[in-house]
Design a protein around this motif. Structure first.
Motif, PDB file in Angstrom:
ATOM      1  N   VAL A   4       0.875  -1.196  -0.059  1.00 22.14           N
ATOM      2  CA  VAL A   4      -0.032  -0.159  -0.028  1.00 22.14           C
ATOM      3  C   VAL A   4       1.019   1.301  -0.152  1.00 22.14           C
ATOM      4  CG1 VAL A   4      -2.022  -0.947   1.253  1.00 22.14           C
ATOM      5  CG2 VAL A   4      -0.294   0.059   2.397  1.00 22.14           C
ATOM      6  N   ARG A   5       0.144   2.262  -0.597  1.00 21.80           N
ATOM      7  CA  ARG A   5       0.958   3.460  -0.561  1.00 21.80           C
ATOM      8  C   ARG A   5       0.860   4.287   0.859  1.00 21.80           C
ATOM      9  NH1 ARG A   5       1.273   8.350  -5.391  1.00 21.80           N
ATOM     10  NH2 ARG A   5       2.311   9.796  -4.098  1.00 21.80           N
ATOM     11  N   SER A   7      -0.271   6.329   3.552  1.00 23.15           N
ATOM     12  CA  SER A   7      -0.956   7.378   3.835  1.00 23.15           C
ATOM     13  C   SER A   7      -1.384   7.670   5.344  1.00 23.15           C
ATOM     14  CB  SER A   7      -2.465   7.012   3.336  1.00 23.15           C
ATOM     15  OG  SER A   7      -2.808   5.830   4.118  1.00 23.15           O
ATOM     16  N   ASP A  49       4.270  12.429   2.593  1.00 23.15           N
ATOM     17  CA  ASP A  49       4.498  12.784   1.391  1.00 23.15           C
ATOM     18  C   ASP A  49       6.083  12.553   0.846  1.00 23.15           C
ATOM     19  OD1 ASP A  49       3.824  14.268  -1.295  1.00 23.15           O
ATOM     20  OD2 ASP A  49       5.255  16.140  -0.201  1.00 23.15           O
ATOM     21  N   GLU A  52       7.141   9.317  -0.969  1.00 18.26           N
ATOM     22  CA  GLU A  52       7.235   8.986  -2.452  1.00 18.26           C
ATOM     23  C   GLU A  52       7.829  10.274  -3.050  1.00 18.26           C
ATOM     24  OE1 GLU A  52       5.196   7.061  -6.015  1.00 18.26           O
ATOM     25  OE2 GLU A  52       4.831   6.431  -3.964  1.00 18.26           O
ATOM     26  N   ARG A  54      10.143  10.919  -5.829  1.00 20.95           N
ATOM     27  CA  ARG A  54      10.614  10.526  -7.088  1.00 20.95           C
ATOM     28  C   ARG A  54      11.697  11.476  -7.737  1.00 20.95           C
ATOM     29  NH1 ARG A  54       7.344   6.434  -9.751  1.00 20.95           N
ATOM     30  NH2 ARG A  54       5.950   5.445  -8.661  1.00 20.95           N
ATOM     31  N   LEU A  75      10.871   5.487  -3.514  1.00 19.88           N
ATOM     32  CA  LEU A  75       9.569   5.476  -2.973  1.00 19.88           C
ATOM     33  C   LEU A  75       9.520   4.291  -2.047  1.00 19.88           C
ATOM     34  CD1 LEU A  75       7.934   2.820  -4.486  1.00 19.88           C
ATOM     35  CD2 LEU A  75       8.331   4.405  -6.413  1.00 19.88           C
ATOM     36  N   ARG A  76       8.438   4.286  -1.168  1.00 20.43           N
ATOM     37  CA  ARG A  76       8.407   3.426  -0.228  1.00 20.43           C
ATOM     38  C   ARG A  76       6.802   2.839  -0.248  1.00 20.43           C
ATOM     39  NH1 ARG A  76      10.567   4.434   5.799  1.00 20.43           N
ATOM     40  NH2 ARG A  76      12.043   6.118   5.296  1.00 20.43           N
ATOM     41  N   ARG A  77       6.595   1.493  -0.007  1.00 20.54           N
ATOM     42  CA  ARG A  77       5.459   0.967   0.108  1.00 20.54           C
ATOM     43  C   ARG A  77       5.471   0.098   1.425  1.00 20.54           C
ATOM     44  NH1 ARG A  77       4.416   4.266  -3.113  1.00 20.54           N
ATOM     45  NH2 ARG A  77       3.943   3.868  -5.430  1.00 20.54           N
ATOM     46  N   TRP A  78       4.391   0.133   1.895  1.00 20.45           N
ATOM     47  CA  TRP A  78       3.971  -0.517   3.422  1.00 20.45           C
ATOM     48  C   TRP A  78       3.400  -1.839   2.980  1.00 20.45           C
ATOM     49  CZ3 TRP A  78       1.703   4.063   6.350  1.00 20.45           C
ATOM     50  CH2 TRP A  78       2.637   4.899   6.820  1.00 20.45           C
ATOM     51  N   GLU A 132       7.399  -2.049 -10.444  1.00 18.35           N
ATOM     52  CA  GLU A 132       7.730  -0.513 -10.245  1.00 18.35           C
ATOM     53  C   GLU A 132       9.037  -0.198 -10.370  1.00 18.35           C
ATOM     54  OE1 GLU A 132       5.837   1.890  -8.743  1.00 18.35           O
ATOM     55  OE2 GLU A 132       4.143   0.994  -7.337  1.00 18.35           O
TER      56      GLU A 132
END
Length: 188
Positions: A4-5, A7, A49, A52, A54, A75-78, A132
């Motif tokens: 998940v991105r 948030s 913020d 992500e 880039r 970027l990171r994702r959880w 990705e």
């Protein structure tokens, strides 16, 4: 398991993991966890913020020896499972080349919280992160492990990784032995 991105909605679960002393920064550990908790307390939306990033516009990165280097785009994702937060996976790159500067040991790094290890989360997260990496133009990704980190080595091999070299990590990382792995992103 899904990526998940990050948030604000998911942030409390991430904070809870950090409060245990766990950190996605497997080298700096609890120090990195405290730094992230401080950043979240100051400005949670800014923290989210910058996960992500880039363009690589975030603050410099502190290496294990305390030195600081320019942040790379990334970027990171959880990692999220049916119970909630399970870990982090990150991707970083350098614009215009698949090569990384010497102070960055790999394109992808991941960490699963200790209470959710051995469930296949790291393997699934890495598999989901590879598209990705392809999307930002990388023909391959390098990952590094310590020679005794057999679990991480299995994760990489399960995703098509091959051992590229045995090397000595730069002084900033303690000049200790490491293994560099490569996963080709070529479409077949």
């Amino acid at each position: 398991m899904q990526l998940v991105r990050p948030s604000l909605e998911h942030l409390p679960a991430y904070v809870a993991a950090l409060q245990t002393g766990w950190s996605a920064d497997t080298v700096r550990g609890a120090d990195a966890a405290r730094e992230e908790l401080d950043a979240i307390a100051r400005a949670p939306a800014v923290f989210i913020d910058l996960l992500e990033d880039r363009q690589g516009r975030g603050a410099p990165v502190t290496l294990p020896d305390g030195s600081q280097v320019a942040r790379l785009p990334g970027l990171r994702r959880w990692i999220w499972d049916e119970e909630g937060f399970a870990g982090v996976i990150g991707l970083r790159w350098q614009r215009g080349t698949p090569e990384l500067p010497p102070y960055c040991l790999g394109h992808i790094g991941y960490s699963v919280v200790p209470w959710k290890r051995r469930r296949g989360h790291a393997s699934a997260a890495l598999r989901q992160m590879l598209p990705e990496a392809r999307a930002v133009g990388l023909p391959w990704v390098d990952l590094t492990t310590d020679p005794d980190n057999l679990a991480s080595q299995r994760v990489i091999v399960a995703n098509g990784g091959v051992l590229l070299e045995r090397f000595t990590k730069p002084a900033q990382f303690g000049s200790t032995p490491g293994l560099r792995w490569r996963i080709s992103l070529a479409l077949t």
